[in-house]
Design an enzyme around this catalytic site. Structure first.
Site, short mmCIF file in Angstrom:
data_model
loop_
_atom_site.label_atom_id
_atom_site.label_comp_id
_atom_site.label_asym_id
_atom_site.label_seq_id
_atom_site.Cartn_x
_atom_site.Cartn_y
_atom_site.Cartn_z
N HIS A 1 0.83 -1.22 0.00
CA HIS A 1 0.00 0.00 0.00
C HIS A 1 0.86 1.27 0.00
CE1 HIS A 1 -4.13 1.71 1.36
NE2 HIS A 1 -3.41 2.65 0.75
N HIS B 1 1.54 5.03 -2.09
CA HIS B 1 1.14 6.01 -3.11
C HIS B 1 2.42 6.70 -3.59
CE1 HIS B 1 -3.25 5.90 -2.06
NE2 HIS B 1 -2.78 5.57 -0.86
N LEU B 2 2.96 6.24 -4.71
CA LEU B 2 4.22 6.82 -5.20
C LEU B 2 4.01 8.16 -5.92
CD1 LEU B 2 6.27 3.77 -6.58
CD2 LEU B 2 6.72 5.10 -4.51
N ARG B 3 2.75 8.43 -6.31
CA ARG B 3 2.42 9.72 -6.98
C ARG B 3 3.09 9.82 -8.35
NH1 ARG B 3 -1.55 10.26 -3.17
NH2 ARG B 3 -0.86 11.20 -1.22
N LYS C 1 -7.78 -1.62 -7.30
CA LYS C 1 -8.06 -0.87 -6.08
C LYS C 1 -9.22 0.08 -6.34
CE LYS C 1 -7.55 1.56 -2.20
NZ LYS C 1 -6.45 2.36 -1.73
N HIS D 1 -6.58 -0.80 5.17
CA HIS D 1 -6.54 0.01 6.39
C HIS D 1 -7.81 -0.05 7.23
CE1 HIS D 1 -8.57 2.63 3.59
NE2 HIS D 1 -7.47 3.09 3.05
N ASP E 1 0.50 2.62 3.78
CA ASP E 1 -0.34 3.72 3.29
C ASP E 1 0.48 5.02 3.19
OD1 ASP E 1 -2.44 5.02 2.16
OD2 ASP E 1 -3.80 4.82 3.85
N HIS F 1 2.13 14.32 0.81
CA HIS F 1 1.59 15.60 0.34
C HIS F 1 2.62 16.65 0.71
CE1 HIS F 1 -2.40 13.91 -0.29
NE2 HIS F 1 -2.38 13.40 0.94
N GLY G 1 -3.61 11.91 4.81
CA GLY G 1 -2.50 10.99 4.61
C GLY G 1 -1.17 11.60 4.98
#
Ligand code: DOR
Ligand code: ZN
Ligand code: ZN
Length: 433
Positions: free
Chosen positions: A59, A61-63, A143, A228, A301, A305, A318
């Site tokens: 899980h 988020h590599l963006r 997902k 999660h 997760d 940001h 997040g």
């Protein structure tokens, strides 16, 4: 090139072996007695570390792409290897989201040569006609976010979820779900705090969507991973359901295993996450179920940001997790709050099985030589200014920990070393399943 790793203790199938590991190029080729003579080209000193199968984060988020200012493939996978992760599974809520085989291929080729660890990619099947083609392109799974729309489409209505369950079931891949029922989420105005946000994203929202998905999925054979999980009530439903079916998998995050709502007034927007940090009884129940074997996966997760986005009137949800998961959770295990061996399984063998990641998750002859070396060390403090992630903040700022990643090995070569930082070449590969 033959490498022998000496002075380590090897985690293998739930026990610790006082042996050496032999690697040939990118593969593990054997486990031998200490002192047993073998032909080698070089020796790698583990310096007493515990050698784990390379950790997998299911899980992340590599963006990158249009939101590369938050994180990109280089910074995100640097954070991964610094945190001991050798394979991360990337979430598809990018800009643009990964909804079609074209976008998936594009993301895969854009990642190639820029990643320090191995990466698999989820797809978001907004258009059900794409489900099969996405599987053919090698997505690691699907997902969906039940509480949000993407490109004016959502997975909130029963018929939509059911059609999706059917389509994904045919591929044999796992459907990962962010379970929150938007009709239960409270209204948030133009300005809110973490406490107000947590009140809006209430327990009922999570429970309601878990109930819906369970009810709709019973007649299908789709593997479902609930991302999660934060509520005792929702987890209890999953515990019951798991007694009758092997198709359900439960994920928890380090934050929800560690933090409770009492920190929200002080930590506020930095700790704001969806689903939110809950009242303490939930945290205790999550840990209890970890001991009982109900938790299948720990996912970081990792959701980077900018600090400005986090501290704005409408703070984004997040925070980064790749570089805090090992220190925080192995320290928690050392203190006896969560089970040590199940923690390791939830980061290695379990995700490898659930996502059919062949060659990963176990130290075994023939497997890829991805390894994570960890040590119990004198107490130190979490310091986000040292993160490789672009997101230099964490709810765990200043937390005292006693475990560290000392080396991360990707395909037979050290890519991270405690003290030295990132070393050597980029060795990550795109993983297609
Ligand atoms: O807190 C969150 N952050 N929850 C989500 O569902 C998305 C994630 C993100 O991508 O930032
Ligand atoms: Zn989510
Ligand atoms: Zn997420």
């Amino acid at each position: 090139l033959i490498t022998r790793i000496v002075n380590g203790r090897i985690w293998k199938d739930g026990s610790i072996l006082e042996k050496d590991i032999i690697l040939e190029d990118e593969k593990i080729v054997g486990i031998v007695r200490k002192g047993q003579p073998t032909q080698v080209d070089r020796v790698l000193d583990a310096e007493g570390a515990l050698i784990l199968p390379g950790l997998i984060d299911a899980h992340t988020h590599l963006r990158d792409s249009r939101i590369a200012y938050k994180e990109d493939f280089v910074s995100g996978t640097s954070a991964a290897v610094a945190g001991g992760f050798t394979l991360v599974l990337d979430m598809p809520n990018t800009d643009p989201p990964i909804t079609s085989p074209e976008r998936l291929s594009e993301r895969m080729s854009s990642a190639e040569k820029r990643i320090l660890c191995d990466v698999g990619f989820y797809a978001m099947p907004l258009d059900l006609d794409h489900v099969e083609a996405l599987a053919e392109k090698g997505c690691v799974g699907y997902k969906i976010f039940t509480h949000k729309s993407f490109e004016d489409k959502n997975f909130f209505e029963e018929e939509k979820i059911e059609e999706l369950l059917k389509a994904v079931g045919k591929t044999g891949k796992t459907l990962s779900i962010h379970a929150e029922d938007p009709s239960k989420i409270g209204f948030l105005g133009e300005k809110y705090s973490a406490i107000e946000h947590a009140r809006a994203h209430n327990v009922e929202a999570e429970v309601s969507m878990i109930e819906r998905v369970l009810r709709l999925s019973r007649k299908h054979f789709t593997k479902i991973r609930f991302c999660h999980i934060t509520t005792a009530k929702g987890l209890q439903m999953l515990v019951e359901e798991k007694k009758d079916s092997l198709n359900y998998f439960v994920e928890v995050t380090p934050a929800h295993l560690t933090l409770d709502e009492s920190i929200l007034s002080e930590c506020d927007k930095i700790c704001l996450v969806e689903p939110p940090i809950r009242e303490k009884g939930n945290v205790i129940f999550l840990r209890k179920m970890f001991w009982e074997g109900t938790i299948d996966v720990v996912g970081t997760d990792h959701a980077p940001h900018t600090l400005e986005e986090k501290l704005s009137d409408k703070p984004l949800a997040g925070f980064p997790g790749l570089e805090t998961t090992v220190p925080i959770l192995f320290t928690l295990a050392k203190k006896g709050f969560i089970p040590f061996s199940k923690l390791i399984e939830s980061l290695t063998t379990n995700p490898a099985k659930i996502f059919n990641l062949r060659g990963y998750g176990t130290i075994r002859e023939g497997n890829i030589a991805n390894l994570t070396l960890i040590k119990f060390v004198p107490e130190y403090r979490i310091d986000s200014s040292k993160f490789f992630s672009k997101a230099k903040f964490t709810p765990f700022e200043g937390y005292k920990v006693e475990t560290a990643v000392t080396k991360t090995i990707i395909r037979g070569e050290t890519v991270y070393e405690r003290g030295a930082g990132i070393v050597g070449e980029k060795r990550g590969k795109v993983v297609r399943t």
